[in-house]
Design a protein around this motif. Structure first.
Motif, PDB file in Angstrom:
ATOM      1  N   ASP A 276      21.481  29.987 -20.263  1.00 59.13           N
ATOM      2  CA  ASP A 276      22.011  28.761 -19.640  1.00 59.13           C
ATOM      3  C   ASP A 276      23.507  28.642 -19.936  1.00 59.13           C
ATOM      4  O   ASP A 276      24.002  27.574 -20.299  1.00 59.13           O
ATOM      5  CB  ASP A 276      21.247  27.541 -20.165  1.00 59.13           C
ATOM      6  CG  ASP A 276      21.599  26.270 -19.405  1.00 59.13           C
ATOM      7  OD1 ASP A 276      22.000  26.362 -18.230  1.00 59.13           O
ATOM      8  OD2 ASP A 276      21.481  25.177 -19.998  1.00 59.13           O
ATOM      9  N   ALA A 277      24.223  29.743 -19.792  1.00 56.35           N
ATOM     10  CA  ALA A 277      25.646  29.775 -20.144  1.00 56.35           C
ATOM     11  C   ALA A 277      26.505  29.690 -18.880  1.00 56.35           C
ATOM     12  O   ALA A 277      26.335  30.491 -17.947  1.00 56.35           O
ATOM     13  CB  ALA A 277      25.970  31.047 -20.914  1.00 56.35           C
ATOM     14  N   PHE A 278      27.432  28.727 -18.884  1.00 57.05           N
ATOM     15  CA  PHE A 278      28.338  28.521 -17.761  1.00 57.05           C
ATOM     16  C   PHE A 278      29.737  28.239 -18.271  1.00 57.05           C
ATOM     17  O   PHE A 278      29.922  27.719 -19.382  1.00 57.05           O
ATOM     18  CB  PHE A 278      27.872  27.339 -16.895  1.00 57.05           C
ATOM     19  CG  PHE A 278      26.682  27.641 -16.038  1.00 57.05           C
ATOM     20  CD1 PHE A 278      26.838  27.978 -14.699  1.00 57.05           C
ATOM     21  CD2 PHE A 278      25.402  27.600 -16.559  1.00 57.05           C
ATOM     22  CE1 PHE A 278      25.744  28.269 -13.904  1.00 57.05           C
ATOM     23  CE2 PHE A 278      24.295  27.895 -15.782  1.00 57.05           C
ATOM     24  CZ  PHE A 278      24.475  28.229 -14.446  1.00 57.05           C
ATOM     25  N   ASP A 279      30.723  28.558 -17.421  1.00 59.70           N
ATOM     26  CA  ASP A 279      32.076  28.076 -17.633  1.00 59.70           C
ATOM     27  C   ASP A 279      32.435  27.237 -16.406  1.00 59.70           C
ATOM     28  O   ASP A 279      31.566  27.018 -15.539  1.00 59.70           O
ATOM     29  CB  ASP A 279      33.054  29.237 -17.879  1.00 59.70           C
ATOM     30  CG  ASP A 279      33.175  30.185 -16.689  1.00 59.70           C
ATOM     31  OD1 ASP A 279      32.904  29.759 -15.548  1.00 59.70           O
ATOM     32  OD2 ASP A 279      33.571  31.347 -16.888  1.00 59.70           O
ATOM     33  N   PRO A 280      33.638  26.712 -16.289  1.00 59.68           N
ATOM     34  CA  PRO A 280      33.944  25.827 -15.156  1.00 59.68           C
ATOM     35  C   PRO A 280      33.726  26.442 -13.780  1.00 59.68           C
ATOM     36  O   PRO A 280      33.535  25.720 -12.793  1.00 59.68           O
ATOM     37  CB  PRO A 280      35.424  25.483 -15.376  1.00 59.68           C
ATOM     38  CG  PRO A 280      35.611  25.587 -16.850  1.00 59.68           C
ATOM     39  CD  PRO A 280      34.752  26.728 -17.261  1.00 59.68           C
ATOM     40  N   ARG A 281      33.727  27.755 -13.677  1.00 58.91           N
ATOM     41  CA  ARG A 281      33.589  28.405 -12.378  1.00 58.91           C
ATOM     42  C   ARG A 281      32.186  28.908 -12.099  1.00 58.91           C
ATOM     43  O   ARG A 281      31.893  29.357 -10.992  1.00 58.91           O
ATOM     44  CB  ARG A 281      34.588  29.561 -12.272  1.00 58.91           C
ATOM     45  CG  ARG A 281      36.044  29.144 -12.310  1.00 58.91           C
ATOM     46  CD  ARG A 281      36.942  30.353 -12.176  1.00 58.91           C
ATOM     47  NE  ARG A 281      36.649  31.098 -10.946  1.00 58.91           N
ATOM     48  CZ  ARG A 281      37.018  32.347 -10.724  1.00 58.91           C
ATOM     49  NH1 ARG A 281      37.665  33.023 -11.664  1.00 58.91           N
ATOM     50  NH2 ARG A 281      36.724  32.949  -9.588  1.00 58.91           N
ATOM     51  N   GLY A 282      31.313  28.862 -13.076  1.00 55.46           N
ATOM     52  CA  GLY A 282      29.963  29.358 -12.865  1.00 55.46           C
ATOM     53  C   GLY A 282      29.520  30.226 -14.030  1.00 55.46           C
ATOM     54  O   GLY A 282      29.993  30.076 -15.156  1.00 55.46           O
ATOM     55  N   ILE A 283      28.602  31.153 -13.768  1.00 56.96           N
ATOM     56  CA  ILE A 283      28.129  32.058 -14.808  1.00 56.96           C
ATOM     57  C   ILE A 283      29.244  33.040 -15.155  1.00 56.96           C
ATOM     58  O   ILE A 283      29.817  33.662 -14.259  1.00 56.96           O
ATOM     59  CB  ILE A 283      26.886  32.830 -14.334  1.00 56.96           C
ATOM     60  CG1 ILE A 283      25.745  31.849 -14.028  1.00 56.96           C
ATOM     61  CG2 ILE A 283      26.436  33.834 -15.396  1.00 56.96           C
ATOM     62  CD1 ILE A 283      24.533  32.520 -13.421  1.00 56.96           C
ATOM     63  N   PRO A 284      29.591  33.182 -16.423  1.00 55.53           N
ATOM     64  CA  PRO A 284      30.625  34.156 -16.795  1.00 55.53           C
ATOM     65  C   PRO A 284      30.279  35.551 -16.274  1.00 55.53           C
ATOM     66  O   PRO A 284      29.116  35.966 -16.360  1.00 55.53           O
ATOM     67  CB  PRO A 284      30.625  34.102 -18.330  1.00 55.53           C
ATOM     68  CG  PRO A 284      30.094  32.746 -18.658  1.00 55.53           C
ATOM     69  CD  PRO A 284      29.077  32.447 -17.597  1.00 55.53           C
ATOM     70  N   PRO A 285      31.249  36.278 -15.739  1.00 55.19           N
ATOM     71  CA  PRO A 285      30.961  37.595 -15.136  1.00 55.19           C
ATOM     72  C   PRO A 285      30.205  38.548 -16.052  1.00 55.19           C
ATOM     73  O   PRO A 285      29.319  39.276 -15.602  1.00 55.19           O
ATOM     74  CB  PRO A 285      32.353  38.128 -14.791  1.00 55.19           C
ATOM     75  CG  PRO A 285      33.182  36.903 -14.565  1.00 55.19           C
ATOM     76  CD  PRO A 285      32.667  35.895 -15.558  1.00 55.19           C
ATOM     77  N   VAL A 286      30.543  38.563 -17.338  1.00 55.96           N
ATOM     78  CA  VAL A 286      29.896  39.502 -18.251  1.00 55.96           C
ATOM     79  C   VAL A 286      28.408  39.201 -18.411  1.00 55.96           C
ATOM     80  O   VAL A 286      27.627  40.086 -18.778  1.00 55.96           O
ATOM     81  CB  VAL A 286      30.604  39.486 -19.632  1.00 55.96           C
ATOM     82  CG1 VAL A 286      30.331  38.182 -20.366  1.00 55.96           C
ATOM     83  CG2 VAL A 286      30.179  40.684 -20.469  1.00 55.96           C
ATOM     84  N   LEU A 287      27.988  37.964 -18.116  1.00 55.06           N
ATOM     85  CA  LEU A 287      26.583  37.578 -18.243  1.00 55.06           C
ATOM     86  C   LEU A 287      25.846  37.647 -16.909  1.00 55.06           C
ATOM     87  O   LEU A 287      24.677  37.236 -16.827  1.00 55.06           O
ATOM     88  CB  LEU A 287      26.467  36.159 -18.818  1.00 55.06           C
ATOM     89  CG  LEU A 287      27.176  35.896 -20.146  1.00 55.06           C
ATOM     90  CD1 LEU A 287      26.832  34.505 -20.657  1.00 55.06           C
ATOM     91  CD2 LEU A 287      26.818  36.961 -21.185  1.00 55.06           C
TER      92      LEU A 287
END
Length: 252
Positions: free
Chosen positions: A134-145
């Protein structure tokens, strides 16, 4: 308010006492918590994610990737007091906000870790019965995840009979919003449903092809609802097998 490498962390509270965490003043809500009432999961996607534990015979070890306000790990700590729970977030500022404003507390059973999720998973350790992403940053799911390599790393850390559960997005303007094909390539079978009245979708990846009958899952979900004493029906939250076509808008 606080800041992290992802930007401003904004905490607000409504008239009923619910607290909200968002990234930036214009960002979507990342977490909703009733401080002091861990069983009251306010977001429908969080209820869906914990319902996926009906796929697991007896969850003894659980990993939560992405803490936010701590709603999911605190819920699991309350309903599974004998389980070992690891909660991982890459930003120490997020964990500090969760402790200060949302009542997130570590103890002998619930452990928090400031770490990159991929490195944490690839570090040798005991397997997990359930891994919740359930990891997100302001733009969505971080690319590495959002890669097949990361999902295979999660799959590799599962105990026999384990499950990986992920909160993903269906919003076309958000980064990594079409994750179901990647999940389908990464797991032997995939279950999914669309969360009501939101752009969320919860995916449930299983590492084996063994069939879980609907009757078995329903029975287990009803038992968990009784044992946990939750104010929502886990059975109505169970996802259906993903075959590549969009799931029903109303889910299972």
């Amino acid at each position: 308010m606080a800041t992290s490498p992802s930007g401003l962390l904004v905490v607000t509270q409504d008239d009923e006492g619910r607290r909200f965490l968002q990234f930036g003043w214009l960002g979507a809500s990342q977490s909703v918590v009733w401080p002091g009432f861990p069983l009251r999961l306010e977001s429908d996607y969080t209820r869906a994610m914990v319902a996926a534990l009906a796929f697991v015979e007896e969850p003894r070890r659980i990993l939560v990737v992405g803490v936010g306000g701590g709603a999911i790990p605190m819920f699991l700590r309350a309903v599974l007091p004998q389980a070992h729970i690891d909660a991982v977030d890459i930003h120490p500022e997020v964990l500090e906000v969760a402790r200060r404003y949302f009542g997130f507390r570590e103890d002998a059973a619930l452990h928090s870790h400031v770490a990159d999720a991929r490195r944490f998973l690839e570090t040798p350790g005991l397997p997990y019965d359930a891994i919740l992403l359930d990891a997100f940053d302001p733009r969505g799911i971080p690319p590495v995840l959002a890669t097949r390599e990361f999902l295979l790393a999660t799959r590799a850390r599962l105990a026999p009979g384990g499950v990986v559960v992920g909160n993903v997005l269906r919003h076309p303007s958000r980064r990594n919003s079409s994750m179901a094909p990647t999940w389908k390539e990464s797991f032997a079978q995939l279950h999914a449903f669309t969360v009501e009245e939101s752009f969320n979708q919860v995916l449930v990846g299983l590492p084996d092809t063994g069939k879980r009958s609907r009757a078995e899952l329903n029975t287990r979900a009803e038992r968990l609802s009784r044992e946990w004493g939750v104010p929502f029906n886990l059975r109505t939250r169970l996802p259906r097998r993903y075959h590549g076509s969009p799931p029903s808008r109303r889910g299972a």
